[in-house]
Design a protein around this motif. Sequence first.
Motif, PDB file in Angstrom:
ATOM      1  N   ASP A 145      13.348   0.785  -5.884  1.00 30.63           N
ATOM      2  CA  ASP A 145      14.349   0.085  -7.095  1.00 30.63           C
ATOM      3  C   ASP A 145      12.643   0.383  -8.389  1.00 30.63           C
ATOM      4  O   ASP A 145      11.665  -0.621  -7.261  1.00 30.63           O
ATOM      5  CB  ASP A 145      15.247  -0.727  -7.491  1.00 30.63           C
ATOM      6  CG  ASP A 145      14.238  -1.857  -7.566  1.00 30.63           C
ATOM      7  OD1 ASP A 145      13.790  -3.278  -7.864  1.00 30.63           O
ATOM      8  OD2 ASP A 145      14.651  -2.283  -6.017  1.00 30.63           O
ATOM      9  N   PRO A 146      12.528   0.499  -9.189  1.00 29.83           N
ATOM     10  CA  PRO A 146      11.325   0.787 -10.167  1.00 29.83           C
ATOM     11  C   PRO A 146      10.525  -0.934  -9.861  1.00 29.83           C
ATOM     12  O   PRO A 146       9.769  -0.517 -10.124  1.00 29.83           O
ATOM     13  CB  PRO A 146      11.867   1.280 -11.469  1.00 29.83           C
ATOM     14  CG  PRO A 146      12.585   2.352 -10.821  1.00 29.83           C
ATOM     15  CD  PRO A 146      13.697   1.800 -10.040  1.00 29.83           C
ATOM     16  N   SER A 147      11.949  -1.272  -9.848  1.00 34.63           N
ATOM     17  CA  SER A 147      11.304  -2.657 -10.789  1.00 34.63           C
ATOM     18  C   SER A 147      10.350  -3.523  -9.358  1.00 34.63           C
ATOM     19  O   SER A 147       8.927  -3.867  -9.674  1.00 34.63           O
ATOM     20  CB  SER A 147      12.023  -3.749 -10.890  1.00 34.63           C
ATOM     21  OG  SER A 147      13.140  -3.881 -10.187  1.00 34.63           O
ATOM     22  N   THR A 148      10.768  -3.240  -8.306  1.00 33.63           N
ATOM     23  CA  THR A 148      10.208  -3.607  -7.403  1.00 33.63           C
ATOM     24  C   THR A 148       9.211  -3.069  -6.922  1.00 33.63           C
ATOM     25  O   THR A 148       7.692  -3.527  -6.672  1.00 33.63           O
ATOM     26  CB  THR A 148      11.434  -3.152  -5.639  1.00 33.63           C
ATOM     27  OG1 THR A 148      12.432  -3.739  -6.172  1.00 33.63           O
ATOM     28  CG2 THR A 148      10.622  -3.249  -4.700  1.00 33.63           C
TER      29      THR A 148
ATOM     30  N   ILE B 190       0.767  -1.416  -0.150  1.00 32.44           N
ATOM     31  CA  ILE B 190       0.479  -0.113  -0.029  1.00 32.44           C
ATOM     32  C   ILE B 190       1.106   1.365   0.224  1.00 32.44           C
ATOM     33  O   ILE B 190       0.258   2.187  -0.907  1.00 32.44           O
ATOM     34  CB  ILE B 190      -1.065   0.026   0.926  1.00 32.44           C
ATOM     35  CG1 ILE B 190      -1.708  -1.438   1.274  1.00 32.44           C
ATOM     36  CG2 ILE B 190      -1.649   1.203   1.800  1.00 32.44           C
ATOM     37  CD1 ILE B 190      -2.607  -1.150   2.542  1.00 32.44           C
ATOM     38  N   GLU B 191       1.795   0.692   0.620  1.00 29.85           N
ATOM     39  CA  GLU B 191       3.054   2.314   0.822  1.00 29.85           C
ATOM     40  C   GLU B 191       3.281   2.410  -0.737  1.00 29.85           C
ATOM     41  O   GLU B 191       3.468   4.051  -0.612  1.00 29.85           O
ATOM     42  CB  GLU B 191       3.961   2.168   2.003  1.00 29.85           C
ATOM     43  CG  GLU B 191       3.532   2.322   3.280  1.00 29.85           C
ATOM     44  CD  GLU B 191       4.723   1.975   3.835  1.00 29.85           C
ATOM     45  OE1 GLU B 191       4.494   1.927   5.453  1.00 29.85           O
ATOM     46  OE2 GLU B 191       5.794   1.313   3.713  1.00 29.85           O
ATOM     47  N   LEU B 192       4.020   1.738  -1.298  1.00 24.84           N
ATOM     48  CA  LEU B 192       4.048   2.086  -2.360  1.00 24.84           C
ATOM     49  C   LEU B 192       3.184   2.292  -3.828  1.00 24.84           C
ATOM     50  O   LEU B 192       3.464   2.869  -4.701  1.00 24.84           O
ATOM     51  CB  LEU B 192       5.008   0.749  -3.113  1.00 24.84           C
ATOM     52  CG  LEU B 192       6.361   0.354  -2.265  1.00 24.84           C
ATOM     53  CD1 LEU B 192       7.147  -1.478  -2.936  1.00 24.84           C
ATOM     54  CD2 LEU B 192       7.234   1.040  -2.293  1.00 24.84           C
ATOM     55  N   PHE B 193       2.307   1.473  -3.625  1.00 27.79           N
ATOM     56  CA  PHE B 193       1.134   2.284  -4.063  1.00 27.79           C
ATOM     57  C   PHE B 193       0.623   3.828  -3.631  1.00 27.79           C
ATOM     58  O   PHE B 193       0.700   4.725  -5.035  1.00 27.79           O
ATOM     59  CB  PHE B 193      -0.190   1.100  -3.897  1.00 27.79           C
ATOM     60  CG  PHE B 193      -1.554   2.017  -4.293  1.00 27.79           C
ATOM     61  CD1 PHE B 193      -1.914   2.055  -6.269  1.00 27.79           C
ATOM     62  CD2 PHE B 193      -2.726   2.966  -3.123  1.00 27.79           C
ATOM     63  CE1 PHE B 193      -3.031   2.429  -5.982  1.00 27.79           C
ATOM     64  CE2 PHE B 193      -3.037   3.495  -4.285  1.00 27.79           C
ATOM     65  CZ  PHE B 193      -4.516   3.525  -5.003  1.00 27.79           C
ATOM     66  N   VAL B 194       0.153   4.171  -3.137  1.00 32.83           N
ATOM     67  CA  VAL B 194       0.134   5.630  -2.200  1.00 32.83           C
ATOM     68  C   VAL B 194       1.183   6.501  -3.201  1.00 32.83           C
ATOM     69  O   VAL B 194       1.160   7.676  -3.661  1.00 32.83           O
ATOM     70  CB  VAL B 194      -0.074   5.383  -1.067  1.00 32.83           C
ATOM     71  CG1 VAL B 194       0.505   7.168  -0.221  1.00 32.83           C
ATOM     72  CG2 VAL B 194      -1.075   5.172  -0.538  1.00 32.83           C
ATOM     73  N   ALA B 195       2.380   6.659  -3.024  1.00 31.44           N
ATOM     74  CA  ALA B 195       4.086   6.636  -3.482  1.00 31.44           C
ATOM     75  C   ALA B 195       3.425   7.061  -4.831  1.00 31.44           C
ATOM     76  O   ALA B 195       4.027   7.578  -5.456  1.00 31.44           O
ATOM     77  CB  ALA B 195       5.454   5.751  -3.095  1.00 31.44           C
TER      78      ALA B 195
ATOM     79  N   LYS C 147       6.340  -4.340  -9.142  1.00 29.89           N
ATOM     80  CA  LYS C 147       5.687  -5.726  -8.925  1.00 29.89           C
ATOM     81  C   LYS C 147       5.100  -5.401  -8.295  1.00 29.89           C
ATOM     82  O   LYS C 147       3.911  -6.244  -7.618  1.00 29.89           O
ATOM     83  CB  LYS C 147       6.715  -6.833  -9.128  1.00 29.89           C
ATOM     84  CG  LYS C 147       7.923  -7.445  -9.711  1.00 29.89           C
ATOM     85  CD  LYS C 147       9.161  -7.744  -9.586  1.00 29.89           C
ATOM     86  CE  LYS C 147      10.201  -8.403 -10.521  1.00 29.89           C
ATOM     87  NZ  LYS C 147      11.275  -9.211 -10.638  1.00 29.89           N
ATOM     88  N   ALA C 148       5.537  -4.337  -6.957  1.00 26.05           N
ATOM     89  CA  ALA C 148       4.410  -4.649  -5.771  1.00 26.05           C
ATOM     90  C   ALA C 148       2.827  -4.189  -6.211  1.00 26.05           C
ATOM     91  O   ALA C 148       1.611  -4.440  -5.635  1.00 26.05           O
ATOM     92  CB  ALA C 148       5.218  -3.589  -4.711  1.00 26.05           C
ATOM     93  N   VAL C 149       2.633  -2.848  -7.470  1.00 26.21           N
ATOM     94  CA  VAL C 149       0.996  -2.762  -7.303  1.00 26.21           C
ATOM     95  C   VAL C 149       1.304  -3.592  -8.785  1.00 26.21           C
ATOM     96  O   VAL C 149      -0.742  -3.613  -8.333  1.00 26.21           O
ATOM     97  CB  VAL C 149       1.785  -1.293  -9.144  1.00 26.21           C
ATOM     98  CG1 VAL C 149       0.743  -0.952  -9.195  1.00 26.21           C
ATOM     99  CG2 VAL C 149       2.352  -0.451  -7.383  1.00 26.21           C
ATOM    100  N   SER C 150       1.911  -4.423  -9.068  1.00 32.40           N
ATOM    101  CA  SER C 150       1.198  -5.489  -9.519  1.00 32.40           C
ATOM    102  C   SER C 150       0.419  -6.819  -8.219  1.00 32.40           C
ATOM    103  O   SER C 150      -0.718  -7.276  -9.169  1.00 32.40           O
ATOM    104  CB  SER C 150       2.171  -6.230 -10.609  1.00 32.40           C
ATOM    105  OG  SER C 150       2.749  -5.375 -11.686  1.00 32.40           O
TER     106      SER C 150
END
Length: 323
Positions: free
Chosen positions: A29-32, A7-12, A35-38
Amino acid sequence: MDKLRLIELFVATCDEGSFAAAARRCHSDPSTVSKAVSRLESQLGCSLFQRSTRQLCITPAGQRYAATVRPLLQQLNACEHALQHLNDAPEGTLRITSAVCYAHLYLQPLLQAFCQRYPAIQLQLDVNDLHQDLIDNDIDVALRTGYIKDSRLVARRLSPMDFLICASPHYLAAHGTPQIAEDFSRHSWIGFRIKQSQQLQPIFLPDRHGHYQLHHLQRQHITDDGETMAAMCADGLGIAQLPHFLARQGLQTGALVSLFPYYRPPQPDNGVFAIYPKRDYLPARVRVFIDFLCAHLDTLGEGSNYTWAEQWPALNNASRASG
């Protein structure tokens, strides 16, 4: 990766508009981030972003999800900051339990100054000679002579516990001054009964070379209260082997004299300890109290490895040696 991190990465990503910018903000990093959003989209069963080679656009579902989770993250961060402040600020209720005589002679005299320095701390004092379970009873710190080994607790030694063989001047004038251990069998002795175990406190006396040895002597008088023991000794009822904190006032006023140099038991649990639950972050109210107490003890000539008793003059100046 846990759900909160997703969720933190999604909001960011919502805030920054790209995986690369979100990665810089979140030290990733962008790939992480991608992948988190996916992974989050897979769990939710819907698309949160529309992806193209040039831009990243949030979907209606993503907007709705962001509107829900963003306040939750903000509340969580606010709560964490508040808790960190609570742990760093010396405030709140400080629950202390202390041995009776130590509370009367050492703790009570400094409470006014402590409360004046830390007005946001409220005290709850439990004065008794029983070893309570600190965690079960929600106690912040215990002041005890000795300690029980418990992996859940920290025991910080405030001072050793030094013993002095004391008598009143008028007792010695009436009955004579013992010179060696054998002389004590002809004198009245005041004994101390330990409440926790109901055993009599052992007596250690120096031999002709000043080495302390255990002696089995008859106690003409027995009490389970340390201050009463010291008062009986000052009143001339007999000789007593007193812990330094009980002997201090009588020696300073001249009501008592020390017959031999001090004795310090060699056991590792000998001493006066501040005992508190083991935790990653010691609350500020506990930390400032222990620091304040240690500073006060320093003015009395006491520290973790010494007491004023080391320098106190004795009538019989045999060379001292711990038994």
